[in-house]
Write an enzyme that holds these catalytic residues in place. Structure first.
Site, PDB file in Angstrom:
ATOM      1  N   SER A 116       0.817  -1.210   0.000  1.00 22.58           N
ATOM      2  CA  SER A 116       0.000   0.000   0.000  1.00 22.58           C
ATOM      3  C   SER A 116       0.858   1.271   0.000  1.00 22.58           C
ATOM      4  CB  SER A 116      -0.955  -0.055   1.199  1.00 22.58           C
ATOM      5  OG  SER A 116      -1.946   0.936   1.120  1.00 22.58           O
ATOM      6  N   HIS A 139      -2.726  -1.408  -4.703  1.00 24.08           N
ATOM      7  CA  HIS A 139      -4.180  -1.254  -4.761  1.00 24.08           C
ATOM      8  C   HIS A 139      -4.543   0.220  -4.618  1.00 24.08           C
ATOM      9  CE1 HIS A 139      -4.718  -0.348  -0.473  1.00 24.08           C
ATOM     10  NE2 HIS A 139      -3.807  -1.268  -0.235  1.00 24.08           N
TER      11      HIS A 139
END
Length: 233
Positions: A116, A139
């Site tokens: 992340s 993501h």
């Protein structure tokens, strides 16, 4: 009035107990100031305090360390050890921006995970490495909580995502198209969209420069330090 030396023996006496309590061992190997090691472990904690049972790295602890590294003439380079699940976006970007703007060589090593918002931190250094079993989850921004004024909230999240994307592909070799393809891939993550890259896959994607471990990270950092000294930086 007692001098500082009066308190030294007591402090030294308590040091082994403190080390045993905090780190599980009595004596720690001494290190030189030439290379500063900065671990970023657990979740990156920003403006919101995370639950006590969560392992966190607080960005208000990281920023003073980076400022000290920049100002300390004895420190010639910095090694960043990453094993993070991500965390606060603003805090992660702040750390990444500071690392990328240091005048001294830096190397990041992803051990375990650099997921992340940990990705911008990993790519922000002069060189980046990942362990063969290290993983990186790409993501889009996740948002939990009450949404008020949906269009405005959507625009804010879109601009935030653009900031992250811009930083990643401007500090790595991945293209904007490939980054978005990894980010919005379906079917790989349960109940989510995104891509998990393991070791060499992160290198092949252009996010990380090489696969390696601690020895390789130190060798690369020493090479960068010598190079900067030859160039008179």
């Amino acid at each position: 009035m007692l001098s500082n030396e009066t308190f030294s023996p007591e402090e030294n006496k308590d040091a082994p107990v403190s080390n045993l309590k905090e780190l599980g061992q009595i004596q720690l190997p001494s290190v030189t100031e030439r290379i500063y090691c900065l671990p970023i472990i657990g979740q990156i904690e920003g403006h919101q305090i995370l639950p006590a049972q969560s392992k966190t790295t607080k960005y208000e602890h990281i920023i003073p360390q980076l400022l000290a590294v920049e100002q300390n003439p004895n420190v010639e380079g910095i090694l960043v050890i990453l094993n993070t699940a991500g965390g606060d976006v603003e805090a992660g970007l702040a750390i990444a921006e500071m690392l990328s703007s240091l005048s001294k060589p830096s190397v990041s090593l992803v051990l375990g995970g650099g997921h992340s918002i940990g990705i911008p931190v990993a790519v922000s250094c002069s060189s980046s490495l990942i362990a063969p079993t290290g993983t990186m989850t790409v993501h889009p921004i996740r948002y939990t909580g009450l949404v008020i004024n949906g269009h405005q909230q959507f625009d804010y999240l879109r601009k935030m995502q653009e900031r992250i994307d811009q930083f990643i592909y401007s500090h790595s070799k991945i293209s904007k198209e490939n980054l978005e393809q990894f980010m919005f891939k379906t079917g790989e993550l349960a109940q989510d969209i995104g891509t998990i890259l393991i070791g060499q896959e992160a290198v092949d994607a252009g996010l990380i420069q090489a696969v390696g471990g601690v020895k390789d990270a130190f060798e690369e950092l020493n090479r960068l330090i010598e190079q900067s000294q030859e160039n008179g930086v």
